[in-house]
Design a protein around this motif. Structure first.
Motif, mmCIF file in Angstrom:
data_model
loop_
_atom_site.group_PDB
_atom_site.id
_atom_site.type_symbol
_atom_site.label_atom_id
_atom_site.label_comp_id
_atom_site.label_asym_id
_atom_site.label_seq_id
_atom_site.Cartn_x
_atom_site.Cartn_y
_atom_site.Cartn_z
ATOM 1 N N VAL A 98 0.860 -1.178 0.000
ATOM 2 C CA VAL A 98 0.000 0.000 0.000
ATOM 3 C C VAL A 98 0.894 1.224 0.000
ATOM 4 O O VAL A 98 1.776 1.345 0.856
ATOM 5 N N GLU A 99 0.690 2.128 -0.971
ATOM 6 C CA GLU A 99 1.535 3.310 -1.072
ATOM 7 C C GLU A 99 0.740 4.513 -1.529
ATOM 8 O O GLU A 99 -0.364 4.381 -2.054
ATOM 9 N N VAL A 100 1.311 5.666 -1.318
ATOM 10 C CA VAL A 100 0.709 6.925 -1.760
ATOM 11 C C VAL A 100 1.320 7.299 -3.095
ATOM 12 O O VAL A 100 2.543 7.339 -3.245
ATOM 13 N N LYS A 101 0.474 7.570 -4.085
ATOM 14 C CA LYS A 101 0.940 7.947 -5.417
ATOM 15 C C LYS A 101 0.772 9.446 -5.616
ATOM 16 O O LYS A 101 -0.268 10.014 -5.312
ATOM 17 N N ASP A 102 1.812 10.085 -6.097
ATOM 18 C CA ASP A 102 1.827 11.529 -6.325
ATOM 19 C C ASP A 102 1.276 11.835 -7.710
ATOM 20 O O ASP A 102 1.818 11.375 -8.718
ATOM 21 N N TYR A 103 0.187 12.668 -7.770
ATOM 22 C CA TYR A 103 -0.436 13.022 -9.038
ATOM 23 C C TYR A 103 -0.238 14.498 -9.358
ATOM 24 O O TYR A 103 -1.150 15.170 -9.833
ATOM 25 N N LYS A 104 0.939 15.022 -9.075
ATOM 26 C CA LYS A 104 1.184 16.445 -9.329
ATOM 27 C C LYS A 104 0.920 16.806 -10.786
ATOM 28 O O LYS A 104 0.318 17.829 -11.097
ATOM 29 N N ASP A 105 1.418 15.963 -11.716
ATOM 30 C CA ASP A 105 1.200 16.201 -13.140
ATOM 31 C C ASP A 105 0.512 14.994 -13.762
ATOM 32 O O ASP A 105 0.969 14.431 -14.761
ATOM 33 N N ASP A 120 3.276 19.882 -18.938
ATOM 34 C CA ASP A 120 3.596 19.858 -17.518
ATOM 35 C C ASP A 120 3.560 21.268 -16.936
ATOM 36 O O ASP A 120 3.693 22.257 -17.653
ATOM 37 N N SER A 121 3.396 21.364 -15.630
ATOM 38 C CA SER A 121 3.226 22.664 -14.976
ATOM 39 C C SER A 121 4.478 23.528 -15.059
ATOM 40 O O SER A 121 4.408 24.746 -14.875
ATOM 41 N N GLU A 122 5.636 22.917 -15.343
ATOM 42 C CA GLU A 122 6.857 23.691 -15.523
ATOM 43 C C GLU A 122 6.948 24.274 -16.934
ATOM 44 O O GLU A 122 7.821 25.094 -17.211
ATOM 45 N N SER A 123 6.055 23.815 -17.826
ATOM 46 C CA SER A 123 6.028 24.197 -19.249
ATOM 47 C C SER A 123 7.324 23.831 -19.968
ATOM 48 O O SER A 123 7.839 24.589 -20.790
ATOM 49 N N THR A 124 7.849 22.634 -19.660
ATOM 50 C CA THR A 124 9.077 22.168 -20.308
ATOM 51 C C THR A 124 8.837 21.029 -21.287
ATOM 52 O O THR A 124 9.684 20.758 -22.142
ATOM 53 N N LYS A 125 7.686 20.333 -21.189
ATOM 54 C CA LYS A 125 7.471 19.180 -22.061
ATOM 55 C C LYS A 125 5.979 18.892 -22.211
ATOM 56 O O LYS A 125 5.161 19.266 -21.374
ATOM 57 N N LYS A 126 5.672 18.215 -23.304
ATOM 58 C CA LYS A 126 4.303 17.760 -23.546
ATOM 59 C C LYS A 126 4.072 16.470 -22.770
ATOM 60 O O LYS A 126 4.878 15.542 -22.828
ATOM 61 N N LEU A 127 2.966 16.405 -22.025
ATOM 62 C CA LEU A 127 2.638 15.206 -21.272
ATOM 63 C C LEU A 127 1.783 14.242 -22.083
ATOM 64 O O LEU A 127 1.995 13.027 -22.036
ATOM 65 N N ALA A 128 0.820 14.784 -22.822
ATOM 66 C CA ALA A 128 -0.094 13.904 -23.547
ATOM 67 C C ALA A 128 -0.853 14.676 -24.617
ATOM 68 O O ALA A 128 -1.064 15.893 -24.491
#
Length: 552
Positions: free
Chosen positions: A278-285, A502-510
């Motif tokens: 059981v773990e916590v997953k980070d969904y920042k982006d 991404d929130s940094e505006s460095t790459k396309k996520l999808a």
């Protein structure tokens, strides 16, 4: 504290920490010995007798309860208990005489509140205060709800998965199942403590905004301009605190609990202590994909041309406002995306942003002389109404809003304005092209400003001072929006696509959507957080596209 209690002379220069309000109205100077909470009046021994004769049920506090005087009085310094008299322009603080003596003796600009408050009840800043408080309280309530339920679905799904796996094996799993569920419960308990702290802060801030606004509303009928001004200043500071609280909570990583089953569990069952990790997953982006695409016609009989949607905003009520560039109109849509009202503009609208619960600001420009920001609100009857405007000496083709500040783009520069139309500063300029500031938006915490450079095919992120932080190279960008969760979306008019960056505006996520989803020459975007939907408006297209999204 002065003593003696009462001066029979008008205009007496004796200084008391609390002066009688009723005597002061008649130009007498008397020391207050009592305070009425309902009337918010300071009363001397003589005036309190008259007051008590008329208001027998009012709560009147004596000198033994002076701490309640200060808390109850909006025009008193909460630190020193003295009357607020001036505003330090250097530190943007309301000050009493003690504040000035201790902390502001070397300040360059000190203004008297009586002068600042003249005509304040008629100014837009005060008239818009209630709407701003309503918007902030709505955001606090939404945040409280989101933080309260953030782990519920994940928890239920994981427990179901654990029990489904448990039923496939024999009774030896009794102790293992218990240990696994306990592990999950402990983790959720720890996470819920953090959520509870955020919820408590939201509830407290919401109550403070409500109570303070009630006091300010009481003053409007009494025409107490100075107190109204003081209340507004205090409320503005409180709104900043509330906005900072929202930013602080929203900047926290979006977390979910995950359960990863061990596929070899049957062969290793006796050697295991739990059913999985059981773990916590980070969904920042976290990324989104389209699960359903719908189109809605927004053309009305008064339109002479194909619609071109340059801006889209969702109001707090759930209604949608769109800016139709080709037909010089702003249109109001209900929650089923049907046009229910419209208003005409004197020139084409290039962009639009949401500024209050039921109000938007529209960048209007004819590329000649008409450069202006038009404010439009939804009236109590449910119709659109132009309320005020201000003009600029530069083109207005993009606009964004954050914390009572407007950001207006002029093709090659980005300017910061107050809500009254005063220029604060030129934040950013790029003269290496014809359209280097085509669109703009601001992150929820205000730390990043996003700009579309149409000529160089870039999405650029700036800090609050206008310094470039990063960029991503994306072809033919035409639209931009940032969700309340901080997710960044852009659209390309050349490739007919909607992209998540991404929130940094460095790459396309999808690649979120394309022509197969109905995207055709997209020009504007708006993310609806409450339904996880993306509304897309196009150029020369009478239909808007509503994309229902889900996390990948």
């Amino acid at each position: 504290m002065a003593t003696g209690g009462f001066s029979i002379y008008k205009g007496s220069d004796l200084i008391y920490d609390f002066s009688c309000s009723k005597c002061k109205e008649n130009d007498f100077n008397a020391e207050a010995q009592h305070f009425c909470l309902e009337c918010e009046h300071y009363l001397c021994d003589k005036c309190v007798k008259l007051h008590n004769g008329y208001h027998k049920k009012h709560n009147v506090y004596g000198r033994g309860d002076t701490e309640k005087w200060v808390v109850s009085s909006i025009d008193r310094c909460h630190q020193h208990g003295k009357e607020l008299e001036v505003h330090c322009d250097d530190h943007q603080e309301l000050c009493c005489s003690v504040c000035v003596a201790l902390n502001h003796r070397l300040c360059n600009s000190i203004s008297h509140l009586d002068n600042l408050a003249k005509g304040f009840l008629k100014k837009a800043e005060f008239k818009e205060l209630a709407a701003k408080v309503d918007t902030m309280r709505s955001r606090l309530i939404e945040l409280k709800k989101a933080r309260t339920t953030v782990f519920n679905d994940s928890y239920k799904n994981i427990v179901a998965e654990i029990k489904a796996l448990r039923n496939e094996i024999d009774t030896i799993l009794d102790q293992i199942e218990k240990a696994t569920v306990e592990q999950l419960d402990n983790m959720v308990g720890n996470l819920e403590n953090d959520v509870k702290d955020d919820v408590d802060k939201c509830v407290m801030m919401n109550d403070q905004l409500k109570n303070l606004m009630e006091k300010i509303n009481q003053m409007i009928g009494q025409c107490k301009e100075t107190n109204a001004y003081i209340g507004c200043r205090i409320m503005t500071a409180k709104l900043t605190q509330a906005n900072n609280l929202i930013g602080e909570v929203q900047r926290k990583s979006k977390e979910e609990i995950q359960f990863e089953a061990d596929t070899t569990i049957e062969s290793f069952l006796k050697s295991l202590n739990t059913l999985g990790l059981v773990e916590v997953k980070d969904y920042k982006d976290c990324m989104y994909q389209v699960v359903r695409s719908m189109q809605y016609n927004i053309k009305i009989k008064q339109d002479r041309r194909l619609c071109s949607i340059a801006g889209i905003c969702e109001l707090s009520s759930g209604l949608i406002v769109i800016a139709d560039f080709s037909n010089c109109k702003v249109k109001l849509l209900n929650n089923t995306f049907q046009v229910i009202d419209h208003c005409d503009l004197s020139a084409p609208p290039f962009a639009m942003c949401h500024i209050a619960a039921s109000e938007v600001a529209v960048a209007v420009d004819d590329n000649k002389k008409a450069h202006k920001v038009q404010f439009i609100k939804v009236s109590q009857r449910g119709g659109l109404k132009k309320v005020r405007k201000f003009t600029t000496d530069h083109l207005c083709i993009s606009i964004a809003y954050h914390q009572d500040q407007l950001y207006v783009g002029s093709k090659t520069a980005l300017y910061q304005y107050t809500m009254d139309g005063d220029v604060v500063k030129k934040i950013y300029e790029n003269m290496a092209g014809d359209v280097t500031v085509a669109r703009c938006d601001v992150s929820p915490d205000g730390e990043r400003i996003y700009v579309l450079n149409f000529d160089k095919h870039k999405l650029i992120s700036l800090d609050k001072c206008g310094q470039e932080l990063a960029y991503s190279q994306l072809h033919s960008l035409s639209g931009l929006c940032v969700s309340l969760s901080g997710h960044v979306y852009v659209c390309s008019v050349a490739s007919n696509t909607v992209l998540q960056v991404d929130s940094e505006s460095t790459k396309k996520l999808a690649k979120v959507a394309s022509e197969t989803d109905g995207i055709n020459e997209p020009w504007s975007l708006e993310f609806i957080d409450s339904t996880s939907s993306l509304v897309v408006g196009g150029y020369d297209n009478d239909n808007i596209v509503v994309l229902q999204l889900e996390k990948i």
